[in-house]
Design an enzyme around this catalytic site. Structure first.
Site, short mmCIF file in Angstrom:
data_model
loop_
_atom_site.label_atom_id
_atom_site.label_comp_id
_atom_site.label_asym_id
_atom_site.label_seq_id
_atom_site.Cartn_x
_atom_site.Cartn_y
_atom_site.Cartn_z
N TYR A 1 1.19 -1.09 -0.01
CA TYR A 1 -0.25 -0.23 -0.16
C TYR A 1 0.67 1.21 -0.11
O TYR A 1 0.75 1.72 -0.65
CB TYR A 1 -0.54 -0.33 1.06
N1 LIG Z 1 -10.12 8.11 5.99
C1 LIG Z 1 -8.41 7.76 6.89
O1 LIG Z 1 -8.51 8.35 7.50
C2 LIG Z 1 -7.86 7.86 5.72
C3 LIG Z 1 -6.34 8.07 6.12
C4 LIG Z 1 -4.88 8.03 4.88
C5 LIG Z 1 -5.24 7.97 3.73
N2 LIG Z 1 -6.51 7.80 3.16
C6 LIG Z 1 -7.26 8.33 1.59
O2 LIG Z 1 -7.81 9.14 1.73
C7 LIG Z 1 -9.47 8.74 0.69
C8 LIG Z 1 -10.17 8.08 1.07
O3 LIG Z 1 -10.76 7.26 2.54
P1 LIG Z 1 -11.09 6.98 2.88
O4 LIG Z 1 -10.92 6.41 4.08
O5 LIG Z 1 -13.20 7.33 2.77
O6 LIG Z 1 -11.40 5.72 1.34
P2 LIG Z 1 -12.12 4.43 1.67
O7 LIG Z 1 -13.22 3.88 2.76
O8 LIG Z 1 -11.22 3.19 1.93
O9 LIG Z 1 -12.92 4.46 0.29
C9 LIG Z 1 -12.15 4.18 -0.22
C10 LIG Z 1 -13.38 4.15 -2.29
O10 LIG Z 1 -12.56 3.40 -2.77
C11 LIG Z 1 -13.09 2.28 -3.91
N3 LIG Z 1 -12.43 1.09 -3.91
C12 LIG Z 1 -11.59 0.24 -4.32
N4 LIG Z 1 -11.22 0.08 -4.48
C13 LIG Z 1 -11.69 0.07 -5.79
C14 LIG Z 1 -11.73 -0.30 -7.30
N5 LIG Z 1 -10.20 -1.14 -6.98
N6 LIG Z 1 -12.53 -0.01 -8.17
C15 LIG Z 1 -12.88 0.64 -7.85
N7 LIG Z 1 -13.32 1.63 -6.54
C16 LIG Z 1 -12.78 1.42 -6.01
C17 LIG Z 1 -14.08 1.68 -2.49
O11 LIG Z 1 -14.75 1.42 -3.75
P3 LIG Z 1 -16.03 0.10 -2.55
O12 LIG Z 1 -16.67 1.13 -1.66
O13 LIG Z 1 -16.63 -0.89 -3.65
O14 LIG Z 1 -15.47 -0.81 -2.13
C18 LIG Z 1 -14.61 3.08 -1.44
O15 LIG Z 1 -16.08 3.10 -2.72
C19 LIG Z 1 -8.18 7.58 0.25
O16 LIG Z 1 -7.04 7.44 -0.99
C20 LIG Z 1 -7.40 6.68 0.74
O17 LIG Z 1 -6.47 6.25 1.03
C21 LIG Z 1 -7.46 7.83 3.67
#
Ligand SMILES: NC(=O)c1ccc[n+]([C@@H]2O[C@H](COP(=O)([O-])OP(=O)(O)OC[C@H]3O[C@@H](n4cnc5c(N)ncnc54)[C@H](OP(=O)(O)O)[C@@H]3O)[C@@H](O)[C@H]2O)c1
Length: 240
Positions: A152
């Site tokens: 990752y």
């Molecule tokens: N939340 C945090 O604290 C945090 C911390 C560090 C970085 N980030 C970054 O911020 C961004 C948003 O975070 P988040 O926590 O809201 O993310 P999340 O809940 O993991 O959601 C990610 C989204 O990406 C979609 N996705 C995953 N794999 C996919 C694929 N192969 N094809 C198409 N869609 C796909 C998921 O769809 P499904 O629902 O269908 O799986 C989901 O809608 C991400 O880039 C994450 O890496 C977040």
């Protein structure tokens, strides 16, 4: 006279959490939005009722990514921004060593933004100086690495690097920046001990929520000058 058509914002992974909050934010601002989703949650029905165009897309294969880009092209001749939010957070698996996890991570964090940016570049161009944006979502671990999420972290580091390459390629019409969050939102299943350990990693010791990200996205979209940069949203974690 009819309404001048807007240039939509394209947002990947808009079905939940930060992506969903961003989609609601843009809709509340009366901005046209195209959202990709993989699993169809009830939240997608709500987004559609509010006027978003939602496209089912799976970025696990190059064919899935390019098919998504083709669908976007068929919908609109122009885009205001592409926000690459879609992400998966896999850990290395126990058992026989395989390339499965790194392939999956590179697919969603590298192949998807790379192919989508190249395929949709013509939709971002032609609107003037600093008139369009690409925003990549990376992670704090780009700086530090991660012993539990090696693939990752490596894939997000590649995305961080692509921010600078695409900024060079697309300037001055398109600004390209990255947002590198640390803890923004806990996952539902995180237990109390995990939450406390995660909070203790930053100076600010809080779960800030989506608004921190939305405010930064708004800033990047309104800037006429900032490009090729990564913006940490990490509560001062680098100083712990
Ligand atoms: N939340 C945090 O604290 C945090 C911390 C560090 C970085 N980030 C970054 O911020 C961004 C948003 O975070 P988040 O926590 O809201 O993310 P999340 O809940 O993991 O959601 C990610 C989204 O990406 C979609 N996705 C995953 N794999 C996919 C694929 N192969 N094809 C198409 N869609 C796909 C998921 O769809 P499904 O629902 O269908 O799986 C989901 O809608 C991400 O880039 C994450 O890496 C977040």
């Amino acid at each position: 006279m009819g309404k001048t058509p807007q240039r939509p914002i394209l947002l990947t992974g808009g079905g939940r959490r930060i992506g969903l909050a961003l989609a609601h934010h843009f809709l509340a601002e009366k901005h046209d939005v195209i959202v990709s989703y993989r699993a169809r949650y009830p939240a997608i029905d709500v987004l559609e009722e509010m006027g978003a165009t939602c496209i089912q897309a799976d970025f696990s294969t190059d064919e899935g990514i390019l098919e998504f880009a083709a669908q976007v092209k068929a919908l609109t001749p122009t885009l205001r921004a592409i926000i690459h939010n879609a992400s998966a957070w896999q850990t290395e698996k126990a058992g026989p060593i395989s390339g499965e996890v790194i392939t999956e991570m590179m697919q969603v964090h590298v192949h998807a933004p790379y192919l989508i940016n190249l395929a949709l570049e013509p939709l971002l161009r032609g609107n003037g100086h600093a008139a369009s944006d690409i925003i990549h979502f990376t992670d704090y671990v780009v700086e530090r690495g991660s012993e539990k999420h090696i693939a990752y972290a490596a894939s997000k580091a590649a995305l961080d690097n692509m921010t600078r390459s695409f900024a060079r390629k697309l300037a001055p019409e398109v600004k390209v920046n990255a947002i590198a969050p640390s803890l923004i939102l806990f996952n539902e299943l995180d237990d109390a001990a995990y939450r406390q350990r995660a909070l203790n990693k930053s100076l600010m010791k809080t779960e800030p929520g989506e608004k921190e990200i939305i405010d930064l996205v708004d800033y990047l979209l309104t800037s006429c000058y900032v490009t090729g940069r990564s913006f940490p949203v990490d509560g001062g974690r680098h100083l712990r």
